[in-house]
Design a protein around this motif. Structure first.
Motif, short mmCIF file in Angstrom:
data_model
loop_
_atom_site.label_atom_id
_atom_site.label_comp_id
_atom_site.label_asym_id
_atom_site.label_seq_id
_atom_site.Cartn_x
_atom_site.Cartn_y
_atom_site.Cartn_z
N ILE A 119 71.74 -72.26 13.35
CA ILE A 119 71.77 -73.54 13.74
C ILE A 119 71.74 -74.46 12.90
O ILE A 119 73.06 -75.42 12.54
CB ILE A 119 71.60 -74.05 15.61
N ILE A 120 70.68 -74.71 12.04
CA ILE A 120 70.58 -75.63 10.47
C ILE A 120 71.30 -75.59 9.45
O ILE A 120 71.68 -76.89 9.64
CB ILE A 120 69.16 -75.70 10.45
N SER A 121 71.73 -74.41 9.03
CA SER A 121 72.70 -74.10 8.31
C SER A 121 74.23 -74.58 8.45
O SER A 121 74.96 -75.85 7.24
CB SER A 121 72.73 -72.64 7.59
N SER A 122 74.71 -74.78 10.17
CA SER A 122 76.14 -75.11 10.40
C SER A 122 76.15 -76.87 10.64
O SER A 122 76.40 -77.12 10.26
CB SER A 122 76.03 -74.65 12.00
N CYS A 123 74.74 -77.71 10.76
CA CYS A 123 74.74 -78.52 10.32
C CYS A 123 74.49 -79.14 9.62
O CYS A 123 74.81 -79.81 8.61
CB CYS A 123 72.94 -78.89 10.90
N THR A 124 74.09 -78.62 8.15
CA THR A 124 73.78 -78.98 6.86
C THR A 124 74.85 -79.22 5.70
O THR A 124 75.04 -78.79 4.69
CB THR A 124 72.58 -77.85 6.39
N GLY A 125 76.25 -77.61 6.91
CA GLY A 125 76.62 -77.25 5.58
C GLY A 125 77.17 -75.57 5.23
O GLY A 125 75.44 -75.66 4.52
N CYS A 126 77.86 -74.83 5.18
CA CYS A 126 78.13 -73.32 5.22
C CYS A 126 78.99 -72.81 4.88
O CYS A 126 79.92 -73.32 5.39
CB CYS A 126 77.06 -73.23 6.07
N PHE A 127 79.21 -71.91 4.11
CA PHE A 127 80.17 -70.90 4.30
C PHE A 127 79.58 -69.76 5.16
O PHE A 127 79.55 -69.52 5.13
CB PHE A 127 80.26 -70.02 2.52
N THR A 128 80.98 -69.48 6.16
CA THR A 128 80.87 -68.89 7.11
C THR A 128 81.29 -67.45 6.15
O THR A 128 81.58 -67.33 4.94
CB THR A 128 82.36 -68.68 7.99
N ARG A 129 80.98 -65.98 6.42
CA ARG A 129 81.62 -64.88 6.03
C ARG A 129 82.63 -64.21 5.69
O ARG A 129 82.87 -63.62 5.31
CB ARG A 129 80.87 -63.61 7.10
N ASN A 130 83.95 -65.14 6.61
CA ASN A 130 85.22 -65.31 6.22
C ASN A 130 85.67 -66.12 5.14
O ASN A 130 87.04 -66.31 4.40
CB ASN A 130 85.96 -65.00 6.73
N ALA A 175 79.23 -80.24 6.14
CA ALA A 175 77.63 -80.64 6.63
C ALA A 175 77.64 -82.08 7.86
O ALA A 175 78.84 -82.81 7.82
CB ALA A 175 76.63 -81.39 5.54
N ARG A 176 77.20 -82.20 8.85
CA ARG A 176 77.37 -83.22 9.48
C ARG A 176 76.85 -84.54 9.05
O ARG A 176 76.41 -84.54 8.21
CB ARG A 176 76.44 -82.97 10.98
N ILE A 177 78.00 -85.57 9.27
CA ILE A 177 77.42 -87.14 8.86
C ILE A 177 76.32 -87.60 9.71
O ILE A 177 76.51 -88.08 10.44
CB ILE A 177 78.42 -88.12 8.52
N ALA A 178 74.87 -87.18 8.96
CA ALA A 178 73.76 -87.56 9.53
C ALA A 178 72.73 -87.39 8.87
O ALA A 178 72.77 -86.41 8.66
CB ALA A 178 73.77 -87.32 11.04
N ASN A 179 71.58 -87.43 9.65
CA ASN A 179 70.11 -86.36 9.06
C ASN A 179 70.15 -85.54 9.28
O ASN A 179 69.49 -84.95 10.34
CB ASN A 179 68.96 -88.19 9.49
N ASN A 180 70.15 -84.56 8.29
CA ASN A 180 70.45 -83.26 8.61
C ASN A 180 68.87 -82.22 7.94
O ASN A 180 69.11 -81.21 7.79
CB ASN A 180 71.15 -82.34 7.49
N SER A 181 67.83 -83.03 7.86
CA SER A 181 66.55 -82.51 8.04
C SER A 181 65.89 -81.46 9.43
O SER A 181 66.61 -82.19 9.90
CB SER A 181 65.76 -83.66 7.92
N SER A 228 75.68 -78.64 21.64
CA SER A 228 76.17 -79.97 21.68
C SER A 228 76.39 -80.98 21.93
O SER A 228 76.56 -82.15 21.23
CB SER A 228 76.31 -79.70 24.06
N VAL A 229 74.09 -81.63 21.37
CA VAL A 229 74.26 -81.81 21.31
C VAL A 229 74.07 -82.40 19.62
O VAL A 229 74.69 -84.23 18.76
CB VAL A 229 72.95 -83.20 21.25
N LEU A 230 73.65 -81.43 18.80
CA LEU A 230 74.07 -81.41 17.04
C LEU A 230 75.24 -81.80 16.83
O LEU A 230 75.39 -81.87 15.14
CB LEU A 230 73.18 -80.14 16.68
N GLU A 231 76.35 -80.94 17.16
CA GLU A 231 77.65 -80.57 16.84
C GLU A 231 77.96 -80.34 16.10
O GLU A 231 78.42 -80.61 14.83
CB GLU A 231 78.15 -81.79 17.89
N PRO A 232 77.65 -79.39 15.37
CA PRO A 232 77.53 -78.77 13.46
C PRO A 232 79.24 -78.19 14.11
O PRO A 232 80.16 -78.53 15.03
CB PRO A 232 77.47 -77.63 13.66
N GLY A 233 79.75 -77.79 12.51
CA GLY A 233 81.35 -78.29 12.96
C GLY A 233 82.28 -76.84 13.02
O GLY A 233 83.15 -77.07 13.62
N ASN A 234 81.28 -76.14 13.22
CA ASN A 234 81.60 -74.83 14.15
C ASN A 234 81.17 -74.64 15.80
O ASN A 234 80.47 -73.50 15.68
CB ASN A 234 80.95 -73.55 13.44
#
Length: 217
Positions: free
Chosen positions: A60-71, A77-83, A126-132
């Motif tokens: 979940i944290i990686s999804s918020c900070t930006g990541c590559f999926t396995r495919n 990354a979220r446009i927010a504080n992602n610490s 629902s609160v963090l709302e990562p791109g995936n």
């Protein structure tokens, strides 16, 4: 950016080691004192649950900070504080229904919610709302009992009392056998639907969820 392939491989390695431990414990159960089997089983359950919670947190944290999926898809990354302090704070507020205030941070990892708890995951996403977000909700919403049953047995092992044993009795209907004196006894019962020993079914369920959650979109 984190590559979810690496996160997935790390989890598989850990789960495979846990399965090997389970095979060893089961093989030795008839030749050692019952308390030793109980001790090793409770340790196995605790390590399994900790492994799962750590994976869910990292995913979940990686999804918020930006990541590559396995495919190969990019999750921006979220446009927010992602610490982790901010993400942990927002996740905690999501679970407990608290107001989310700007600038607030968690001061300790101990204050984070239980990431692997299925009833927490949808509110957190629902609160963090990562791109995936929607894809992760689909993965964690798969109709698999492993994570929940693992958690129930783990909690009952850590907090032995009448209520926790009632929780064990509630899920016992999914397993063959009736001789449960300690919460960890359920680990070695056979799941009726799959004809697998419970612990192996649970670990397989974790692999399935992780596979889907790291592959999409």
């Amino acid at each position: 950016m984190v590559r979810l392939e690496m996160l997935y491989r790390k989890l598989l390695l850990q789960l495979n080691k846990l399965q090997t431990r389970a095979v060893d414990i089961e093989a030795k159960s008839g030749s050692v004192e019952p308390w030793r089997t109980r001790y090793m089983t409770e340790s196995l359950i605790q390590d399994s649950w900790h492994t799962w919670c750590s994976f869910v947190r990292e995913l979940i944290i990686s999804s918020c900070t930006g990541c590559f999926t396995r495919n190969g898809s990019i999750i921006p990354a979220r446009i927010a504080n992602n610490s982790w302090q901010r993400l942990g704070y927002e996740a905690r507020q999501a679970v407990y229904g608290g107001k989310i205030s700007p600038g607030r941070l968690l001061r300790s990892l101990r204050l984070e919610p239980t990431w692997g708890d299925q009833k927490n995951i949808i509110p957190i996403l629902s609160v963090l709302e990562p791109g995936n977000k929607n894809e992760l909700i689909s993965a964690f919403g798969l109709p698999l009992r492993g994570p929940r049953h693992l958690q129930i047995v783990r909690n009952a092992c850590m907090h032995k009392h009448g209520e926790s044993m009632m929780d064990i009795r509630t899920i016992q209907i999914y397993y063959l056998g009736s001789n449960i004196k300690q919460p960890c006894d359920l680990v070695w019962h056979i799941e009726a639907a799959s004809n697998q020993t419970a612990i192996f079914r649970w670990l397989d369920d974790l692999k399935i969820i992780a596979d889907v959650g790291t592959s999409i979109p």
